[in-house]
Design an enzyme around this catalytic site. Structure first.
Site, short mmCIF file in Angstrom:
data_model
loop_
_atom_site.label_atom_id
_atom_site.label_comp_id
_atom_site.label_asym_id
_atom_site.label_seq_id
_atom_site.Cartn_x
_atom_site.Cartn_y
_atom_site.Cartn_z
N ASP A 240 -5.99 -7.43 -1.49
CA ASP A 240 -6.37 -7.18 -0.10
C ASP A 240 -7.81 -6.67 0.03
OD1 ASP A 240 -6.05 -7.04 2.61
OD2 ASP A 240 -4.42 -5.58 2.58
N ASP B 135 -2.96 -8.67 10.95
CA ASP B 135 -1.64 -8.10 10.68
C ASP B 135 -0.74 -8.30 11.89
OD1 ASP B 135 -3.09 -7.09 8.57
OD2 ASP B 135 -2.10 -5.15 8.62
N ASP C 293 0.82 -1.21 0.00
CA ASP C 293 0.00 0.00 0.00
C ASP C 293 0.87 1.27 0.00
OD1 ASP C 293 -2.06 1.76 0.41
OD2 ASP C 293 -2.61 1.01 2.40
C1 9PG Z 1 -2.10 -2.10 3.78
C2 9PG Z 1 -2.29 -3.22 4.77
C3 9PG Z 1 -1.23 -4.34 4.59
C4 9PG Z 1 -1.58 -5.49 5.50
C5 9PG Z 1 -2.99 -5.96 5.22
C6 9PG Z 1 -3.97 -4.82 5.39
O1 9PG Z 1 -7.65 -1.06 10.32
N1 9PG Z 1 -7.45 -2.30 10.33
O2 9PG Z 1 -7.92 -3.05 11.19
C7 9PG Z 1 -6.58 -2.84 9.35
C8 9PG Z 1 -6.40 -4.20 9.32
C9 9PG Z 1 -5.54 -4.72 8.39
C10 9PG Z 1 -4.89 -3.90 7.50
C11 9PG Z 1 -5.09 -2.54 7.52
C12 9PG Z 1 -5.95 -2.00 8.44
O3 9PG Z 1 -3.93 -4.43 6.72
O4 9PG Z 1 -3.33 -7.03 6.02
O5 9PG Z 1 -0.67 -6.56 5.31
O6 9PG Z 1 -1.20 -4.78 3.25
O7 9PG Z 1 -3.59 -3.73 4.58
O8 9PG Z 1 -3.03 -1.13 4.00
#
Ligand code: 9PG
Length: 814
Positions: free
Chosen positions: A462, A523, A353
């Site tokens: 994702d 994550d 990202d």
């Molecule tokens: C990039 C990320 C990474 C990561 C992914 C995903 O807010 N949240 O709870 C939340 C959870 C997971 C997340 C982002 C936000 O991560 O798993 O490896 O690629 O996106 O934005």
């Protein structure tokens, strides 16, 4: 085959069956492997363990109708099948067996439940398929179907596990990659996020699903659940075999002892003459870990799971650069990786990202990527790495160009606004309507740019759960399950078979056969526990937020999925000793989980600033092994204490054990061999990270584990001949690097080949029984040394370039 032939073949099958008469009418009784199946003409289906009557599950189907205004709902059951067909032999992807067909008219409504029950000669499970045939004149609206309910939710049913009828523990499966997976012992609450965004992301059916009889369900497990008691040998598994058309979940009441396999029908209207096919179910009784493995293999066969030749290793930008990666940073990192490539061979360099201007506007790059993505992909490739890129193809941020230009491509809610798919990146998120032809063309064009124009052949896709949000779609006949699966299938078709697809934030069952790998946990993060805006987050919201502890838990609790469904991605190791709150022990705990479960091995640090000793931790997991450890118990909450994997080679076998201390303080774990499932005997134990020989014992070893620490053991049965009992080259302690180990008593020589695929210095731990003495070691490896360790073990240390041969000359005084 004529009917007669089929009949005589059925009669000859190794699945003998008879007809009995019970209080409720005729029952067919079928004997299969270790269990017996009873299927009544009244639709009650029972499974019973043959030895003893301690474990028996019996129940049947229920159906939930609603009036189209959705104001009234009611539950109906099945009536008698007055004229069941004879069973017929069949062969399908699982093998051959006997199929029993029954048609049960539903009460009050002109619907018939047509059920197909398959029993297999070589699999100890039952496969139940249910279709609904509309026989009447008026359309019928259905909200849910429960193709199998049992316990107190099925009249006349029974649900007994090891003699108990209530107070169960459940292994819960969360909805998507980041959702909670793990044990829910009785007493504790289900893990259901409270925050609005997390609710949208972590459940397809809302966080307060109702039981068939209207109360809020105690536990909801998506797609599959395991029910049992921590110390009873037999558990019960019920799971859906696909999510092609409909999403399935398992509702459970641990206290009263009830369960319902539930299909979310979202108010589908069945027209007169129409047939509604529910996803097939697998039901089985057996040991916990065996059941999950068996289920994964069955799903893998039905859904044609992809089996990439190798679990990739690699580098990912996210957990160091987060939202601000840059061309310069990527270039710096692959240059640093090249420096250590001989000793830490990695396959993929993946840009995460932060290259795009907004979520949805994937081909519009920000200023940190001045030379464009095609340039960068080519640079990565010529440095010797597979170029990978992240995107969230089914998620559209409200602040993107895409959302402004094509509001009609978004899934809508009842009020006509775009349906809510959570909040992130400072924006509300919407779901791309994959049933819209315009959105489909856009997806095709997008993936053509990414794979053909830019040249990426590794995609981390994702936030995929977005595609399945509840709402209104362009094509009203497309279900939520289809919206996700069709979207993924379109991408797979576009990028071809040679592009590696890693699913992330993705509902699990619906992606089997389309993705090569799947993120199977929340994550990871530079912290042990979950934090939000600098504060710790307790409870179910914390279960799904980024945290090292959460990543470890999920990696262990979902190890059973790999490689049957795909290759598991346990998320990245953060190895750095700067810009992190993690201790070395915490990092080692995640490395232990990653290494012992044999999935992908990834790192996400600034490589040029990484201490080489820290990087060595990743190197010692490469390449990932084909064995994978599973928890000894699936019914405890949190990180499992013990996980084990058996390594079997033509020249020897041993047990790998991971022991985890999730406590906030140091602990002495009195490890008993019996707790690892080992038969009585005398065993050697070698701890991998320290290389320490822990001695031999008939009972076990006391392990001193630091706060949040872990140990990785190789446990070998003590033999009367010289033997290799450990290795510090790889966490499998021989599973990957050892070949052809043999002791020649005539020549008094212990010899082996080491095949590592990288350059490394490490040690083999060798045990010589009493009256054996070490003479010399012959090897083509570099700087070979040997010494005797503190407990009499022999430590043979060498530097290996890819492969080496070793011969120890010993003498044996008889
Ligand atoms: C990039 C990320 C990474 C990561 C992914 C995903 O807010 N949240 O709870 C939340 C959870 C997971 C997340 C982002 C936000 O991560 O798993 O490896 O690629 O996106 O934005």
């Amino acid at each position: 085959m004529t009917e007669d032939q089929a009949h005589s073949q059925a009669a000859k099958s190794s699945l003998p069956f008879t007809e009995e008469t019970s209080e409720t009418g005729p029952v067919t009784v079928i004997s299969a492997q270790d269990f017996e199946v009873r299927w009544g003409h009244d639709a009650q289906l029972g499974l019973r363990e043959r030895k003893g009557s301690e474990t028996a599950v019996a129940g049947g189907g229920l159906f939930e109708l609603v009036d189209p205004s959705r104001r009234k709902r009611w539950i109906i059951g099945c009536g008698l099948d007055r004229d069941p067909d004879d069973p017929t032999p069949f062969t399908d992807v699982h093998g051959s067996g006997l199929q029993f067909d029954r048609s049960f008219p539903l009460a009050v409504q002109p619907l018939v439940a047509e059920c197909k029950l398959r029993l297999y000669e070589s699999h100890p499970f039952v496969r139940l398929e249910t279709h609904l045939q509309h026989m009447g004149e008026e359309p019928i609206c259905m909200s849910r179907a429960f193709p199998f309910t049992t316990g107190s939710w099925w009249e006349g049913g029974s649900f007994q596990l090891g003699g108990h009828t209530d107070g169960w523990s459940v292994y819960k499966q969360g909805w998507q990659s980041w959702s909670y997976a793990g044990g829910l012992p009785p007493g504790g609450r289900d893990s259901r996020p409270q925050v609005r965004t997390l609710q949208a992301w972590h459940s397809p059916g809302g966080q307060a699903p109702r039981t068939p009889f209207g109360a809020i369900a105690d536990v909801v497990s998506e797609e599959v659940a395991l029910v049992g008691y921590p110390n009873k040998p037999t558990a019960f598994l019920v799971g859906f075999l696909n999510a092609d058309d409909w999403l399935g979940q398992i509702l459970i009441d641990r206290r009263s002892g009830a369960l319902a396999a539930t299909v979310l029908l979202d108010g589908v209207v069945i027209a007169p003459g129409e047939r509604l096919e529910l996803p097939p179910l697998l039901l089985a009784l057996g040991p916990q870990a065996d059941l999950l493995t068996m289920y994964a293999e069955a799903v893998g066969r039905e859904q044609h799971a992809r089996h990439p030749a190798k679990a990739p290793s690699g580098w990912c930008s996210w957990y160091y650069y987060f939202t601000k990666p840059s061309q310069a940073a990527i270039e710096e990192n692959f240059a640093a990786l090249q420096e250590s490539q001989q000793s830490v061979p990695l396959d993929v360099v993946q840009i995460d990202d932060g290259y795009q201007t907004a979520v949805g506007d994937w081909t519009s790059l920000n200023e940190r990527f001045p030379d464009g993505m095609a340039y960068l992909a080519e640079r990565i490739r010529s440095a010797g790495y597979r170029p990978g890129v992240w995107l969230a193809p089914f998620t559209v941020a409200a602040n993107s160009q895409l959302a402004h230009e094509h509001p009609d491509w978004l899934v809508g809610d009842d009020s006509g606004k775009p349906a809510f798919a959570g909040k992130n990146w400072g924006s509300e998120l919407y779901s791309l309507d994959t049933s819209h032809p315009g959105a489909q063309d856009w997806l095709r064009a997008l993936f053509s740019v990414i794979t053909r124009e830019w040249g990426f052949d590794y995609l981390k896709l994702d936030f995929l759960a977005s595609a399945a949000v509840r709402g209104r779609r362009y094509d009203p006949c497309v279900t939520r399950a289809q919206a996700l699966r069709n979207g993924l299938a379109l991408i797979r078709e576009m990028v071809g078979d040679d592009t590696f697809i890693l699913g992330c934030g993705c509902p699990l069952l619906g992606a089997v056969g389309l993705v090569d790998a799947m993120r199977i946990g929340p994550d990871t993060s530079p912290r042990w526990g979950p934090y939000y805006k600098g504060l710790p987050v307790p409870g179910p919201d914390g279960d799904v937020l980024p945290a090292t502890a959460g990543a470890i838990r999920s990696t262990l609790e979902r190890a059973w999925m790999s490689p049957a469904l795909w290759i598991n991605d346990p998320d990245c190791l953060l190895l750095r000793d700067h810009e992190t709150h993690l201790t070395l022990d915490e990092i080692r705990a995640l490395a232990t989980a990653v290494g012992l479960t044999g999935g992908m091995a990834l790192v996400s640090d600034r490589m040029a600033a990484l201490n080489p000793e820290r990087l060595e931790m990743l190197a010692r997991l490469l390449p990932s092994m084909r064995e994978r450890a599973q928890p000894r118990s699936y019914f405890e909450r949190g990180i499992p204490e013990y996980v084990t994997a058996r390594v079997e080679r033509p020249w020897g076998s041993w047990l790998l054990a991971g022991v985890f201390n999730a406590d906030g303080r140091k602990r002495i774990v009195p490890l008993k061999w019996s707790e690892l499932g080992l038969p009585e005997g005398r065993y050697h134990a070698v701890e991998f990270w320290s290389g320490n020989y822990l001695g031999q014992s008939e009972s076990g070893v006391d392990l001193s584990l630091p706060r949040h620490g872990a140990a990785a053991l190789a446990v070998h049965s003590v033999s009367g001949e010289p033997q290799i009992i450990g290795s510090t080259f790889h966490i499998g302690q021989g599973a990957v690097e050892l070949e052809d180990v043999r002791y020649d008593p005539q020549g008094e020589m212990l010899s082996w080949n080491a095949h590592l695929g990288r350059r490394a210095r490490g040690s083999f731990i060798v045990w010589l029984p009493p009256r054996f003495r070490m003479q010399s070691v012959i090897s083509d490896a570099h700087s070979v040394e040997w010494k005797t360790g503190a407990s009499g073990e022999l430590i043979v240390t060498a530097e290996i370039q890819d492969t080496a041969r070793f011969t120890l000359e010993v003498t044996h005084e008889r």
